[in-house]
Design a protein around this motif. Structure first.
Motif, PDB file in Angstrom:
ATOM      1  N   PRO A 142       0.898  -1.111  -0.161  1.00 23.04           N
ATOM      2  CA  PRO A 142       0.035  -0.055   0.036  1.00 23.04           C
ATOM      3  C   PRO A 142       0.657   1.301  -0.067  1.00 23.04           C
ATOM      4  CG  PRO A 142      -0.745  -1.630   1.694  1.00 23.04           C
ATOM      5  CD  PRO A 142       0.546  -2.072   1.066  1.00 23.04           C
ATOM      6  N   ARG A 143       0.749   1.890  -1.187  1.00 27.04           N
ATOM      7  CA  ARG A 143       1.620   3.292  -1.050  1.00 27.04           C
ATOM      8  C   ARG A 143       0.620   4.517  -1.118  1.00 27.04           C
ATOM      9  NH1 ARG A 143       6.365   1.774   0.862  1.00 27.04           N
ATOM     10  NH2 ARG A 143       7.460   0.566  -0.729  1.00 27.04           N
ATOM     11  N   TYR A 144      -0.507   4.656  -1.903  1.00 27.53           N
ATOM     12  CA  TYR A 144      -1.283   5.996  -1.961  1.00 27.53           C
ATOM     13  C   TYR A 144      -2.788   5.820  -1.743  1.00 27.53           C
ATOM     14  CZ  TYR A 144       2.852   7.865  -4.322  1.00 27.53           C
ATOM     15  OH  TYR A 144       4.284   7.831  -4.575  1.00 27.53           O
ATOM     16  N   TRP A 145      -3.365   6.784  -1.054  1.00 28.90           N
ATOM     17  CA  TRP A 145      -4.874   6.748  -1.139  1.00 28.90           C
ATOM     18  C   TRP A 145      -5.190   8.228  -1.635  1.00 28.90           C
ATOM     19  CZ3 TRP A 145      -7.791   8.340   4.170  1.00 28.90           C
ATOM     20  CH2 TRP A 145      -9.142   8.478   3.626  1.00 28.90           C
ATOM     21  N   MET A 146      -6.108   7.914  -2.889  1.00 28.28           N
ATOM     22  CA  MET A 146      -6.658   9.352  -3.519  1.00 28.28           C
ATOM     23  C   MET A 146      -7.988   9.216  -3.196  1.00 28.28           C
ATOM     24  SD  MET A 146      -6.504  10.560  -7.244  1.00 28.28           S
ATOM     25  CE  MET A 146      -4.844  11.254  -7.330  1.00 28.28           C
ATOM     26  N   ASP A 147      -8.396  10.417  -2.307  1.00 27.45           N
ATOM     27  CA  ASP A 147      -9.810  10.536  -1.933  1.00 27.45           C
ATOM     28  C   ASP A 147     -10.561  11.609  -2.776  1.00 27.45           C
ATOM     29  OD1 ASP A 147     -12.279  10.090  -0.013  1.00 27.45           O
ATOM     30  OD2 ASP A 147     -12.024  12.277   0.169  1.00 27.45           O
ATOM     31  N   PHE A 148     -11.906  11.311  -3.384  1.00 28.75           N
ATOM     32  CA  PHE A 148     -12.786  12.065  -4.021  1.00 28.75           C
ATOM     33  C   PHE A 148     -13.927  12.308  -3.289  1.00 28.75           C
ATOM     34  CE2 PHE A 148     -10.300  10.126  -7.416  1.00 28.75           C
ATOM     35  CZ  PHE A 148     -10.285  10.985  -8.715  1.00 28.75           C
ATOM     36  N   GLY A 149     -14.288  13.783  -3.215  1.00 28.80           N
ATOM     37  CA  GLY A 149     -15.493  14.067  -2.447  1.00 28.80           C
ATOM     38  C   GLY A 149     -16.094  15.271  -3.004  1.00 28.80           C
ATOM     39  N   ASN A 150     -17.227  15.438  -3.036  1.00 27.64           N
ATOM     40  CA  ASN A 150     -18.210  16.712  -3.370  1.00 27.64           C
ATOM     41  C   ASN A 150     -19.405  16.767  -3.053  1.00 27.64           C
ATOM     42  OD1 ASN A 150     -18.846  14.198  -5.472  1.00 27.64           O
ATOM     43  ND2 ASN A 150     -20.470  15.828  -5.933  1.00 27.64           N
ATOM     44  N   GLY A 151     -19.795  18.111  -2.972  1.00 30.80           N
ATOM     45  CA  GLY A 151     -21.133  18.406  -2.574  1.00 30.80           C
ATOM     46  C   GLY A 151     -21.954  18.790  -3.985  1.00 30.80           C
ATOM     47  N   LYS A 152     -22.843  19.742  -3.872  1.00 27.74           N
ATOM     48  CA  LYS A 152     -23.654  20.039  -5.166  1.00 27.74           C
ATOM     49  C   LYS A 152     -22.979  20.563  -6.462  1.00 27.74           C
ATOM     50  CE  LYS A 152     -27.906  22.328  -6.640  1.00 27.74           C
ATOM     51  NZ  LYS A 152     -27.621  22.463  -8.050  1.00 27.74           N
ATOM     52  N   ASP A 153     -22.052  21.468  -5.951  1.00 27.42           N
ATOM     53  CA  ASP A 153     -21.179  21.952  -7.309  1.00 27.42           C
ATOM     54  C   ASP A 153     -19.887  22.345  -6.827  1.00 27.42           C
ATOM     55  OD1 ASP A 153     -21.868  24.388  -5.681  1.00 27.42           O
ATOM     56  OD2 ASP A 153     -23.256  25.113  -6.838  1.00 27.42           O
ATOM     57  N   THR A 154     -19.334  21.720  -5.642  1.00 27.77           N
ATOM     58  CA  THR A 154     -18.030  21.884  -5.408  1.00 27.77           C
ATOM     59  C   THR A 154     -17.297  20.553  -4.900  1.00 27.77           C
ATOM     60  OG1 THR A 154     -18.605  22.289  -2.873  1.00 27.77           O
ATOM     61  CG2 THR A 154     -18.247  24.233  -4.351  1.00 27.77           C
ATOM     62  N   GLY A 155     -16.082  20.419  -4.879  1.00 26.45           N
ATOM     63  CA  GLY A 155     -15.403  19.005  -4.533  1.00 26.45           C
ATOM     64  C   GLY A 155     -14.000  19.406  -4.315  1.00 26.45           C
ATOM     65  N   GLN A 156     -13.361  18.175  -3.924  1.00 30.18           N
ATOM     66  CA  GLN A 156     -11.884  18.174  -3.804  1.00 30.18           C
ATOM     67  C   GLN A 156     -11.275  16.794  -4.106  1.00 30.18           C
ATOM     68  OE1 GLN A 156     -14.141  18.574  -0.973  1.00 30.18           O
ATOM     69  NE2 GLN A 156     -13.803  16.378  -0.375  1.00 30.18           N
ATOM     70  N   VAL A 157     -10.192  17.017  -4.507  1.00 34.95           N
ATOM     71  CA  VAL A 157      -9.303  15.537  -4.540  1.00 34.95           C
ATOM     72  C   VAL A 157      -8.206  15.740  -3.633  1.00 34.95           C
ATOM     73  CG1 VAL A 157      -8.068  13.880  -6.148  1.00 34.95           C
ATOM     74  CG2 VAL A 157     -10.189  15.188  -6.899  1.00 34.95           C
TER      75      VAL A 157
END
Length: 259
Positions: A146-161
């Motif tokens: 295990p090396r990396y964790w990439m998390d995607f998250g968003n609301g109605k019109d905003t988000g982050q990676v």
């Protein structure tokens, strides 16, 4: 003062076997990320790399409300999301990727991968994934360490990676950059923000119109493309000076998150 950069774990750059990827969530973002990963794997193989081997984890089934915002067809309504997407992907790209009709949690067993990508709806799910990955053995020297964790998250019109390392990754000496071997988990760095800002509910929508009130039509696909571009950069350039981004699709703003 030298700019900061993270250099990719070396075993991912020229592996003998495909790099194991665990994709968690097959909804609005996850379905788009899967397609991007398939394109990435095909392109890496054309460049002499072994490519990717993806397992898609999701315990949900396709509903009529999923069509349009998520990548599902009428004939797939009622099928497990993971199975529908992986079957289509394998036929189109000739891959042998796997669908896992389960929730990814502490009871998931031995789901070993070099890269974990989460596209989940709730704060609780993120913290559960973080707990699993915290206990993962990142000190071995196997290809699927295990090396990396990439998390995607968003609301109605905003988000982050947000890209995180699982443990610390040994960095080479660099005259141009300050090499950073450890990137914090999203659940550590933004714990308070996650708990305050995200509506922790996964109640299903009854129609596409209702679903679009919760998440705008193109927020998932835009976020997926930009996040996978960061992952592509890790493979192609062997390094990155950024570890994520914040996106506001309503006013077309993107703010990069530097290493």
């Amino acid at each position: 003062m030298k700019p900061k950069a993270h250099f990719t774990a070396p075993e991912l750059l020229n592996p003998t076997n495909p790099v194991e990827v665990c994709l968690i969530g097959a909804g609005g973002t996850g379905s788009q990320v899967l397609t991007a990963l398939a394109r990435m794997s095909h392109s890496l193989q054309a460049l002499g790399h072994a490519g990717l081997q993806v397992s898609l984890w999701d315990d949900d089934s396709v509903t009529e409300a999923n069509r349009g915002r998520q990548l599902f067809a009428q004939c797939e309504v009622g099928l497990p999301k993971a199975a529908a997407l992986i079957t289509r992907c394998n036929r189109f790209f000739g891959t042998g990727w796997k669908a896992v009709y389960k929730k990814f949690d502490s009871q998931s067993g031995n789901a070993k991968a070099a890269i974990y990508i989460s596209c989940v709806d709730t704060v609780a799910a993120r913290f559960e994934i973080a707990g699993v990955l915290t206990d993962a053995n990142a000190n071995s020297h196997y290809a699927n360490t295990p090396r990396y964790w990439m998390d995607f998250g968003n609301g109605k019109d905003t988000g982050q990676v947000i890209l995180s390392t699982i443990g610390s990754i040994h960095q080479p000496k660099s005259e141009q950059f300050e090499a950073v071997g450890s990137l914090p988990f999203v659940t550590q760095e933004f714990e308070d923000l996650l708990k305050q800002s995200e509506n922790d509910t996964d109640a299903p929508s009854c129609s596409l119109a209702e679903a679009l009130e919760k998440q705008d039509l193109f927020i998932n696909s835009t976020l997926a493309q930009m996040g996978c571009s960061l992952l592509w950069q890790l493979f192609r350039k062997g390094m990155t000076t950024h570890r994520g981004l914040f996106l506001n699709i309503a006013d077309f703003r993107t703010v990069p998150l530097p290493v």
